[in-house]
Design a protein around this motif. Sequence first.
Motif, PDB file in Angstrom:
ATOM      1  N   PHE A 171       0.826  -1.205   0.000  1.00 11.38           N
ATOM      2  CA  PHE A 171       0.000   0.000   0.000  1.00 11.38           C
ATOM      3  C   PHE A 171       0.864   1.260   0.000  1.00 11.38           C
ATOM      4  N   LEU A 172       1.999   1.203   0.683  1.00 18.22           N
ATOM      5  CA  LEU A 172       2.905   2.349   0.686  1.00 18.22           C
ATOM      6  C   LEU A 172       3.489   2.576  -0.705  1.00 18.22           C
ATOM      7  N   TYR A 173       3.866   1.486  -1.382  1.00 17.98           N
ATOM      8  CA  TYR A 173       4.359   1.627  -2.753  1.00 17.98           C
ATOM      9  C   TYR A 173       3.286   2.233  -3.655  1.00 17.98           C
ATOM     10  N   SER A 174       2.054   1.756  -3.493  1.00 18.56           N
ATOM     11  CA  SER A 174       0.961   2.212  -4.355  1.00 18.56           C
ATOM     12  C   SER A 174       0.633   3.681  -4.130  1.00 18.56           C
ATOM     13  N   ILE A 175       0.750   4.136  -2.902  1.00 20.51           N
ATOM     14  CA  ILE A 175       0.413   5.525  -2.594  1.00 20.51           C
ATOM     15  C   ILE A 175       1.521   6.483  -3.016  1.00 20.51           C
ATOM     16  N   THR A 176       2.770   6.108  -2.767  1.00 13.53           N
ATOM     17  CA  THR A 176       3.889   7.038  -2.977  1.00 13.53           C
ATOM     18  C   THR A 176       4.627   6.823  -4.298  1.00 13.53           C
ATOM     19  N   GLY A 177       4.403   5.702  -4.980  1.00 13.86           N
ATOM     20  CA  GLY A 177       5.169   5.392  -6.187  1.00 13.86           C
ATOM     21  C   GLY A 177       4.346   5.448  -7.458  1.00 13.86           C
ATOM     22  N   ALA A 178       4.502   6.503  -8.237  1.00 11.50           N
ATOM     23  CA  ALA A 178       3.756   6.651  -9.496  1.00 11.50           C
ATOM     24  C   ALA A 178       4.158   5.571 -10.504  1.00 11.50           C
ATOM     25  N   CYS A 179       5.460   5.344 -10.658  1.00 11.62           N
ATOM     26  CA  CYS A 179       5.915   4.329 -11.606  1.00 11.62           C
ATOM     27  C   CYS A 179       5.519   2.923 -11.150  1.00 11.62           C
ATOM     28  N   PHE A 180       5.479   2.700  -9.840  1.00 11.70           N
ATOM     29  CA  PHE A 180       5.005   1.405  -9.332  1.00 11.70           C
ATOM     30  C   PHE A 180       3.557   1.193  -9.722  1.00 11.70           C
ATOM     31  N   ARG A 181       2.747   2.237  -9.601  1.00  7.36           N
ATOM     32  CA  ARG A 181       1.340   2.120  -9.982  1.00  7.36           C
ATOM     33  C   ARG A 181       1.198   1.839 -11.477  1.00  7.36           C
ATOM     34  N   LEU A 182       2.010   2.505 -12.290  1.00 10.02           N
ATOM     35  CA  LEU A 182       1.968   2.264 -13.724  1.00 10.02           C
ATOM     36  C   LEU A 182       2.350   0.826 -14.059  1.00 10.02           C
ATOM     37  N   GLN A 183       3.391   0.320 -13.385  1.00 12.56           N
ATOM     38  CA  GLN A 183       3.818  -1.049 -13.628  1.00 12.56           C
ATOM     39  C   GLN A 183       2.758  -2.038 -13.142  1.00 12.56           C
ATOM     40  N   LEU A 184       2.113  -1.718 -12.049  1.00 15.63           N
ATOM     41  CA  LEU A 184       1.063  -2.581 -11.520  1.00 15.63           C
ATOM     42  C   LEU A 184      -0.116  -2.651 -12.487  1.00 15.63           C
ATOM     43  N   ARG A 185      -0.467  -1.523 -13.034  1.00 15.68           N
ATOM     44  CA  ARG A 185      -1.539  -1.504 -14.031  1.00 15.68           C
ATOM     45  C   ARG A 185      -1.135  -2.311 -15.254  1.00 15.68           C
TER      46      ARG A 185
END
Length: 378
Positions: free
Chosen positions: A329-343
């Motif tokens: 959840f911390l990665y998802s909230i603070t990491g834009a590139c992590f969210r893009l990779q997750l998507r």
Amino acid sequence: MSKLVSDYYLEDKQNASNRTYDHVYDLYAGDEEESFMIIFGNGFYVYVTPVILMVGLCGNSLSLCAFCSKKMRRMSASRYLAALSICDLMALVFYVLSEWLRRGLNTIVPGYHGSFLDTPVVCQVWLHLSYMSRLLSAWLIVTFTCERYIGVCMPLRRRNMGSLKETNRIITLLFVLSCIVAIYKPVTSEVRALNNMTACTSKESFEFEAFVLDSLYALIITLAPFVIISTLNILIVRKLLNRKRKNKFNLVTEENAIRLEFTFILLAISFFFIALNLPYFSMWVKQFLQSHYLHSTFDHTDDLSFEYWQGVTKITRTIFNINYCINFFLYSITGACFRLQLRALFSRSRNSRRSFYQYQPTGNRTQCTNSRSRTSRV
């Protein structure tokens, strides 16, 4: 991380002592009339822990897939976070799950006892993996903090020390050292009869030595990381604030946006690591000071007070276990590139994945771009 635990079972309430971080006040079943705190604490531990396990296993698996993707694994920071996800998965299985099977499931299924964990060889191997994974998890956060400190406060040195080869070497060294440090636990443990049942606990001939080593282990995975992480994070924040004052209108640029993103991830991980560890560590310190190794007698005449602290420990133990499921959840909230990779991981086609992100390697740097922004990371 952490991460402090021992596996002692106390023979009787008169001999109760602080022998472990995991078994803080988890020693006495109480009388027929239990206090509200022990009932609430036990229920909280029993029913919240499975949620932590499910969320942690899913979240860390997704994080591992994201950080090990073809594009993100080219960054040294991703290597640290991927290793941390593996350690948290191991801690969930070999520590959180095993402790819940021993101390929680029998509340839902009366009479259940995880006997398969209390067999020779399994006992020692399980303990070693449990201690090793929690030690490695805590010190990976410390190492990642050091990496971000060098990147923020000493960027020129970071260029010479931040190669993927150097990162892999550091992670391997931490793994080897963690295995060596944790070897004391299986060596000083055995399966023996206690209170009419078999238990994986310390050898009678090594009880004092195990107490000392467990105490040192507790300090290594809590107090030492607390001090290092807090000190370096203060220096990092101070450096970032100084940069902001000097560069008010262009703090987040194409040159430093990704590094800044990973720094924010670090600050979030560090803050919650300390916040979630501190209550349980405080209970460990309280019990340590009451240990029969430090006092000739240990009086439990006030059973209600004893049950109260036993309930508090159940609650703080559960809060401590959240360490192993919160990072996603911390990665998802603070990491834009992590969210893009997750998507991208959930996208069904390669074309849709390309629409979410694009990475462009440029020498020692890798650029992460999308339709809105273009940034680089080192």
